[in-house]
Design a protein around this motif. Structure first.
Motif, PDB file in Angstrom:
ATOM      1  N   VAL A 180       4.303 -17.990 -50.686  1.00  0.00           N
ATOM      2  CA  VAL A 180       5.460 -18.377 -49.874  1.00  0.00           C
ATOM      3  C   VAL A 180       5.304 -19.856 -49.548  1.00  0.00           C
ATOM      4  CG1 VAL A 180       6.714 -18.016 -47.721  1.00  0.00           C
ATOM      5  CG2 VAL A 180       5.614 -16.065 -48.857  1.00  0.00           C
ATOM      6  N   ASP A 181       6.321 -20.645 -49.865  1.00  0.00           N
ATOM      7  CA  ASP A 181       6.248 -22.087 -49.630  1.00  0.00           C
ATOM      8  C   ASP A 181       6.647 -22.384 -48.190  1.00  0.00           C
ATOM      9  OD1 ASP A 181       6.059 -24.812 -49.881  1.00  0.00           O
ATOM     10  OD2 ASP A 181       8.011 -25.045 -50.873  1.00  0.00           O
ATOM     11  N   SER A 182       5.688 -22.290 -47.279  1.00  0.00           N
ATOM     12  CA  SER A 182       5.978 -22.582 -45.882  1.00  0.00           C
ATOM     13  C   SER A 182       4.772 -23.248 -45.241  1.00  0.00           C
ATOM     14  CB  SER A 182       6.346 -21.301 -45.109  1.00  0.00           C
ATOM     15  OG  SER A 182       5.218 -20.478 -44.930  1.00  0.00           O
ATOM     16  N   TRP A 183       5.046 -23.970 -44.157  1.00  0.00           N
ATOM     17  CA  TRP A 183       4.020 -24.724 -43.453  1.00  0.00           C
ATOM     18  C   TRP A 183       2.853 -23.843 -43.047  1.00  0.00           C
ATOM     19  CZ3 TRP A 183       2.440 -23.964 -38.347  1.00  0.00           C
ATOM     20  CH2 TRP A 183       1.590 -24.943 -37.821  1.00  0.00           C
ATOM     21  N   THR A 184       3.138 -22.676 -42.502  1.00  0.00           N
ATOM     22  CA  THR A 184       2.081 -21.840 -41.945  1.00  0.00           C
ATOM     23  C   THR A 184       1.068 -21.405 -43.004  1.00  0.00           C
ATOM     24  OG1 THR A 184       1.657 -19.916 -40.524  1.00  0.00           O
ATOM     25  CG2 THR A 184       3.382 -19.665 -42.189  1.00  0.00           C
ATOM     26  N   PHE A 185       1.516 -21.168 -44.235  1.00  0.00           N
ATOM     27  CA  PHE A 185       0.576 -20.770 -45.284  1.00  0.00           C
ATOM     28  C   PHE A 185      -0.131 -21.981 -45.901  1.00  0.00           C
ATOM     29  CE2 PHE A 185       3.449 -16.999 -45.302  1.00  0.00           C
ATOM     30  CZ  PHE A 185       2.498 -16.104 -44.828  1.00  0.00           C
ATOM     31  N   ARG A 186       0.535 -23.130 -45.918  1.00  0.00           N
ATOM     32  CA  ARG A 186      -0.159 -24.339 -46.382  1.00  0.00           C
ATOM     33  C   ARG A 186      -1.298 -24.703 -45.435  1.00  0.00           C
ATOM     34  NH1 ARG A 186       5.204 -25.814 -47.614  1.00  0.00           N
ATOM     35  NH2 ARG A 186       5.432 -27.032 -45.693  1.00  0.00           N
ATOM     36  N   VAL A 187      -1.090 -24.533 -44.148  1.00  0.00           N
ATOM     37  CA  VAL A 187      -2.145 -24.835 -43.167  1.00  0.00           C
ATOM     38  C   VAL A 187      -3.334 -23.905 -43.360  1.00  0.00           C
ATOM     39  CG1 VAL A 187      -2.713 -24.758 -40.706  1.00  0.00           C
ATOM     40  CG2 VAL A 187      -0.607 -25.859 -41.462  1.00  0.00           C
ATOM     41  N   ARG A 188      -3.099 -22.639 -43.655  1.00  0.00           N
ATOM     42  CA  ARG A 188      -4.193 -21.707 -43.916  1.00  0.00           C
ATOM     43  C   ARG A 188      -5.062 -22.206 -45.076  1.00  0.00           C
ATOM     44  NH1 ARG A 188      -0.147 -18.554 -41.746  1.00  0.00           N
ATOM     45  NH2 ARG A 188      -0.551 -16.426 -41.040  1.00  0.00           N
ATOM     46  N   ALA A 189      -4.413 -22.578 -46.171  1.00  0.00           N
ATOM     47  CA  ALA A 189      -5.156 -23.026 -47.355  1.00  0.00           C
ATOM     48  C   ALA A 189      -5.959 -24.283 -47.057  1.00  0.00           C
ATOM     49  CB  ALA A 189      -4.182 -23.272 -48.510  1.00  0.00           C
ATOM     50  N   GLN A 190      -5.338 -25.227 -46.364  1.00  0.00           N
ATOM     51  CA  GLN A 190      -6.032 -26.483 -46.055  1.00  0.00           C
ATOM     52  C   GLN A 190      -7.238 -26.245 -45.146  1.00  0.00           C
ATOM     53  OE1 GLN A 190      -2.785 -28.651 -44.345  1.00  0.00           O
ATOM     54  NE2 GLN A 190      -1.733 -28.919 -46.316  1.00  0.00           N
ATOM     55  N   ALA A 191      -7.077 -25.382 -44.151  1.00  0.00           N
ATOM     56  CA  ALA A 191      -8.171 -25.126 -43.210  1.00  0.00           C
ATOM     57  C   ALA A 191      -9.318 -24.392 -43.888  1.00  0.00           C
ATOM     58  CB  ALA A 191      -7.657 -24.325 -42.019  1.00  0.00           C
ATOM     59  N   LEU A 192      -9.012 -23.459 -44.775  1.00  0.00           N
ATOM     60  CA  LEU A 192     -10.062 -22.756 -45.514  1.00  0.00           C
ATOM     61  C   LEU A 192     -10.850 -23.741 -46.367  1.00  0.00           C
ATOM     62  CD1 LEU A 192     -11.527 -20.260 -46.657  1.00  0.00           C
ATOM     63  CD2 LEU A 192      -9.630 -20.012 -48.284  1.00  0.00           C
ATOM     64  N   ALA A 193     -10.162 -24.574 -47.135  1.00  0.00           N
ATOM     65  CA  ALA A 193     -10.837 -25.534 -48.008  1.00  0.00           C
ATOM     66  C   ALA A 193     -11.688 -26.511 -47.203  1.00  0.00           C
ATOM     67  CB  ALA A 193      -9.797 -26.289 -48.838  1.00  0.00           C
ATOM     68  N   ARG A 194     -11.148 -26.973 -46.080  1.00  0.00           N
ATOM     69  CA  ARG A 194     -11.873 -27.951 -45.249  1.00  0.00           C
ATOM     70  C   ARG A 194     -13.132 -27.329 -44.648  1.00  0.00           C
ATOM     71  NH1 ARG A 194      -7.694 -29.485 -42.822  1.00  0.00           N
ATOM     72  NH2 ARG A 194      -7.805 -28.078 -41.033  1.00  0.00           N
ATOM     73  N   THR A 195     -13.041 -26.095 -44.194  1.00  0.00           N
ATOM     74  CA  THR A 195     -14.188 -25.458 -43.556  1.00  0.00           C
ATOM     75  C   THR A 195     -15.278 -25.141 -44.567  1.00  0.00           C
ATOM     76  OG1 THR A 195     -12.675 -24.474 -41.935  1.00  0.00           O
ATOM     77  CG2 THR A 195     -14.895 -23.573 -42.034  1.00  0.00           C
ATOM     78  N   VAL A 196     -14.890 -24.646 -45.732  1.00  0.00           N
ATOM     79  CA  VAL A 196     -15.866 -24.332 -46.774  1.00  0.00           C
ATOM     80  C   VAL A 196     -16.539 -25.603 -47.277  1.00  0.00           C
ATOM     81  CG1 VAL A 196     -16.105 -23.481 -49.142  1.00  0.00           C
ATOM     82  CG2 VAL A 196     -14.796 -22.155 -47.465  1.00  0.00           C
ATOM     83  N   ALA A 197     -15.756 -26.685 -47.402  1.00  0.00           N
ATOM     84  CA  ALA A 197     -16.309 -27.942 -47.920  1.00  0.00           C
ATOM     85  C   ALA A 197     -17.393 -28.512 -47.017  1.00  0.00           C
ATOM     86  CB  ALA A 197     -15.190 -28.959 -48.097  1.00  0.00           C
ATOM     87  N   GLY A 198     -17.409 -28.105 -45.763  1.00  0.00           N
ATOM     88  CA  GLY A 198     -18.406 -28.636 -44.840  1.00  0.00           C
ATOM     89  C   GLY A 198     -19.753 -27.946 -44.893  1.00  0.00           C
ATOM     90  N   VAL A 199     -19.917 -26.977 -45.790  1.00  0.00           N
ATOM     91  CA  VAL A 199     -21.170 -26.219 -45.872  1.00  0.00           C
ATOM     92  C   VAL A 199     -21.732 -26.332 -47.287  1.00  0.00           C
ATOM     93  CG1 VAL A 199     -22.224 -23.932 -45.699  1.00  0.00           C
ATOM     94  CG2 VAL A 199     -20.440 -24.622 -44.066  1.00  0.00           C
ATOM     95  N   ALA A 200     -22.964 -26.781 -47.398  1.00  0.00           N
ATOM     96  CA  ALA A 200     -23.607 -26.956 -48.702  1.00  0.00           C
ATOM     97  C   ALA A 200     -23.683 -25.619 -49.436  1.00  0.00           C
ATOM     98  CB  ALA A 200     -25.007 -27.528 -48.520  1.00  0.00           C
TER      99      ALA A 200
END
Length: 345
Positions: A180-200
């Motif tokens: 679904v092309d909506s803000w709320t789902f784009r934010v989910r994807a961005q937050a997941l990627a950002r959080t995972v990227a912070g852990v080796a």
């Protein structure tokens, strides 16, 4: 009524017209309301609205009625609306999150304001042709000229659930992402990627788009679990409905949840406690969002500043998340052969 409350007629008018704040004390306002109840007074809303040139009616636009979350948004909005003498018309947009057509000959002639949940501001151009006051819920705060925006802290919710899985020891994630092309789902994807990227050593090994249905979640999870990449130990789903499908996919592939794959959802629908094991998910307080949205719209209608609000969310840990490859008490893996037959390593 003024005599019964021991106040002037002007004070009664202010209180019954809900314009007393800042002009009349709370005890005096309550005395007027008590007198009204005792005398059985009911304001003639039709006459008042005709005099003021208002309908005292708000339109609540949602993408669908089939999602329990939007029912909660309506419940919260309607409760606050009733406190302020505002009627609420619920309008499920025929195009989902796409352009919402004006359901009236003229929204301006029929409504005083619009609240829209989980939609883009540019999808509401037909409804806003008359410059109606607009409050956006769960929508991009950077792309709207709304009077106010009320958003859930979606990024923090995804951060909470991802950090929970990381703390359990997971390093290989698959994102079962709502298509679904909506803000709320784009934010989910961005937050997941950002959080995972912070852990080796942590990585999102796959992002699988899915129609927002149980079947869609099942198909996406099957792709994530059987693809050529390293098999994820955790499936992070954008919605509880997708998570239910992911649990179903794991079962079809003879993978135990959560021993061999953890599954998390988002929203905390009734469904979250209907599955077995019960679903670890992020609770989104839908009624609080609807209530905050209606308070903001009432403020805008009364000429007061409408507060932009961020509503906190909460991680609810249940039975579908555990450390990766959790051993059985007896140390045996009785389903290894079944998994091999299903093509899962």
């Amino acid at each position: 009524m003024a005599r019964a409350a021991g106040v002037s007629q002007a004070t009664v008018s202010l209180v019954m017209g809900d314009k007393w704040r800042g002009r009349v004390s709370e005890p005096t306002a309550e005395a007027v309301r008590a007198a009204a109840r005792e005398l059985g007074y009911r304001p003639n809303l039709a006459a008042r609205n005709l005099r003021l040139g208002r309908t005292r009616t708000a339109l609540l636009v949602v993408p669908a009625l089939t999602n329990e979350f939007f029912a909660g948004v309506y419940t919260g909005a309607a409760r606050v609306a009733a406190e302020h003498g505002v009627g609420v018309v619920l309008y499920p947009s025929p195009e989902g999150t796409g352009p919402a057509r004006d359901p009236f000959a003229s929204a301006r002639a029929t409504l005083d304001g619009v609240i829209a949940s989980s939609m883009a501001a540019d999808a509401l151009s037909d409804l806003r042709a008359g410059d109606l006051p607009l409050v956006m819920l769960d929508s991009d705060p950077e792309r709207t000229d709304a009077a106010a925006t009320v958003n859930l802290d979606i990024a923090d919710g995804m951060r909470q659930v991802t950090e929970h899985l990381l703390a359990l020891g997971h390093r290989h994630f698959a994102h079962i992402a709502a298509d679904v092309d909506s803000w709320t789902f784009r934010v989910r994807a961005q937050a997941l990627a950002r959080t995972v990227a912070g852990v080796a050593g942590a990585t999102v090994v796959a992002t699988e788009p899915a129609a927002l249905t149980v079947a869609g979640g099942q198909r996406a999870a099957e792709r994530a679990l059987t693809g050529p990449r390293p098999r994820p130990t955790a499936l992070v789903c954008d919605d509880d409905i997708l998570a239910a499908g992911a649990c179903k996919a794991a079962g079809r592939l003879a993978l135990r949840v959560p021993d061999e794959v953890s599954v998390t959802g988002f929203v905390d629908l009734t469904l979250a406690t209907a599955v077995e094991p019960e679903l670890t998910t992020v609770r989104l307080p839908a009624e609080a969002v609807g209530a905050a949205g209606m308070r903001a719209l009432v403020a805008a209608l009364d000429g007061r500043p409408a507060a932009t609000t961020t509503v906190p969310v909460e991680l609810v840990t249940r039975g579908t998340s555990a450390p990766p490859n959790a051993a059985r008490p007896d140390g045996r893996d009785t389903q290894r052969g079944a998994r091999r037959e299903a093509g899962v390593v």
